[in-house]
Design an enzyme around this catalytic site. Structure first.
Site, mmCIF file in Angstrom:
data_model
loop_
_atom_site.group_PDB
_atom_site.id
_atom_site.type_symbol
_atom_site.label_atom_id
_atom_site.label_comp_id
_atom_site.label_asym_id
_atom_site.label_seq_id
_atom_site.Cartn_x
_atom_site.Cartn_y
_atom_site.Cartn_z
ATOM 1 N N TYR A 146 0.753 -1.196 -0.035
ATOM 2 C CA TYR A 146 -0.254 0.462 0.206
ATOM 3 C C TYR A 146 0.720 1.388 -0.157
ATOM 4 O O TYR A 146 1.179 2.424 -1.164
ATOM 5 C CB TYR A 146 -1.000 0.388 1.318
ATOM 6 C CG TYR A 146 -1.232 1.392 1.234
ATOM 7 C CD1 TYR A 146 -2.187 1.937 0.592
ATOM 8 C CD2 TYR A 146 -1.540 2.025 2.086
ATOM 9 C CE1 TYR A 146 -2.909 3.129 1.212
ATOM 10 C CE2 TYR A 146 -1.671 3.349 2.968
ATOM 11 C CZ TYR A 146 -2.730 3.916 1.550
ATOM 12 O OH TYR A 146 -3.208 4.675 2.255
ATOM 13 N N ASN A 192 -2.406 9.874 10.301
ATOM 14 C CA ASN A 192 -4.183 8.643 10.002
ATOM 15 C C ASN A 192 -5.807 9.501 10.376
ATOM 16 O O ASN A 192 -5.927 10.061 11.061
ATOM 17 C CB ASN A 192 -4.016 8.514 11.566
ATOM 18 C CG ASN A 192 -2.807 6.913 11.399
ATOM 19 O OD1 ASN A 192 -1.661 6.859 10.843
ATOM 20 N ND2 ASN A 192 -3.429 5.811 11.336
ATOM 21 N N ARG A 238 0.180 7.280 16.863
ATOM 22 C CA ARG A 238 0.019 7.486 15.632
ATOM 23 C C ARG A 238 -0.348 8.988 15.220
ATOM 24 O O ARG A 238 -0.470 10.199 16.398
ATOM 25 C CB ARG A 238 -1.478 7.242 15.097
ATOM 26 C CG ARG A 238 -1.569 5.749 14.539
ATOM 27 C CD ARG A 238 0.078 5.471 13.653
ATOM 28 N NE ARG A 238 0.053 4.203 13.112
ATOM 29 C CZ ARG A 238 0.681 3.417 13.565
ATOM 30 N NH1 ARG A 238 1.831 3.693 14.448
ATOM 31 N NH2 ARG A 238 0.925 1.670 13.201
#
Length: 303
Positions: free
Chosen positions: A136, A165, A203
């Site tokens: 990805y 994110n 994140r």
């Protein structure tokens, strides 16, 4: 100005469409509805059910393309790398060829911080080395390079946005989803969420409304590569605690083995975005609160 949004019925895409309409753009959406939902779309939008890999796409009278249509699941890319490449690389190349054929002036491309791989330093700026850990991430980076090449060869104006994110309303917890919506759905159903790894992995969580606003601003940025995040590092344990605190959920998480192809720590440098007059407005707690309210409606089947 007429803007075509690929993947415009999806989670991020539908928010981009809403913001475009608020700013008086004429919007056309191209989506194959493989993961998107027609219910996400405003009725003012012209909708075309189609695939970014279709060879007969018609971009006549389109002024700009916001390219969000993609395969976005890291695990799917590991299980089906040929499919991931077909959608994210060949699909993007097909969009570029269609743009070239119809002399479209601008493309805004939704890329990802997955292009960086494991950070060599934090926060990660746009010049950080690129070493993706999954098909990805690699397919997104290939898309970036094709876009830059087409800019050099054919003068196509571009902006590449590397999203961190993204979370918020319309992120389907049953689809290609993020940890925020998965945790919220589980807790609302009284189920204990699972954390993969020790929970100290981090994140940079950015609210979808802020992302959509930045994506529209990017129509006016010329040949830029820009991180879109908050510049704030949050561990999965901290995220769990924030959501459980808002929902008054008392159970401790279940811990399981880490997932392949996922980085351990990530937070982005957003100085370039700040210089371009974009900044995140909605903080994590408020964004989670909004997402919870939407999720309650979603689980009741009213949205």
């Amino acid at each position: 100005m007429r803007i075509l949004v690929t993947g415009g019925a999806g989670f991020i895409g539908s928010h981009v469409v809403d913001h475009l309409l608020k700013n008086n753009y004429t919007v056309i959406v191209l989506d194959n509805l493989s993961t998107g939902n027609i219910k996400n779309l405003n009725k003012k939008v012209k909708f075309i059910k189609g695939d970014i890999r279709d060879k007969n796409l018609d971009f006549r009278d389109i002024d700009g393309v916001i390219h969000l249509g993609a395969q976005v699941n890291v695990r799917t890319s590991l299980e089906k790398p040929l499919y991931d490449c077909d959608v994210n690389v060949m699909g993007t190349l097909n969009i570029l060829e269609t743009i070239r054929r119809y002399d479209v002036e601008k493309i805004v491309f939704a890329s990802s911080v997955a292009v960086y791989g494991d950070p060599k330093y934090l926060p990660v700026d746009e010049e950080h080395p690129k070493k993706p850990l999954s098909p990805y991430g690699l397919s997104k980076y290939c898309g970036e390079r094709y876009i830059e090449l087409y800019g050099d060869l054919y003068g196509i104006d571009y902006t590449i946005l590397r999203y961190s994110n993204v979370y918020g309303e319309r992120q389907d917890p049953r689809g290609e989803s993020g940890v925020v919506s998965i945790f919220i759905e589980s807790m609302l159903k009284g189920k204990v969420p699972t954390i993969y790894g020790d929970g100290y992995q981090t994140r940079d969580f950015v609210y979808v409304g802020d992302v959509a606003r930045g994506t529209i601003m990017a129509l006016n940025w010329k040949n830029k590569v820009v991180n879109i995040g908050t510049g704030k590092e949050t561990s999965i344990n901290q995220l769990y605690n924030t959501i459980s605190d808002i929902l008054d959920f008392k159970e401790k998480p279940i811990y399981s083995d880490p997932r392949e192809g996922e980085i351990y720590r990530m937070v982005v440098n957003i100085e370039r975005a700040l210089d371009l007059q974009w900044k995140p407005i909605v903080d994590l707690r408020e964004g989670i609160r909004r997402t919870i309210e939407w999720m309650k409606e979603y689980l009741r089947g009213t949205c």
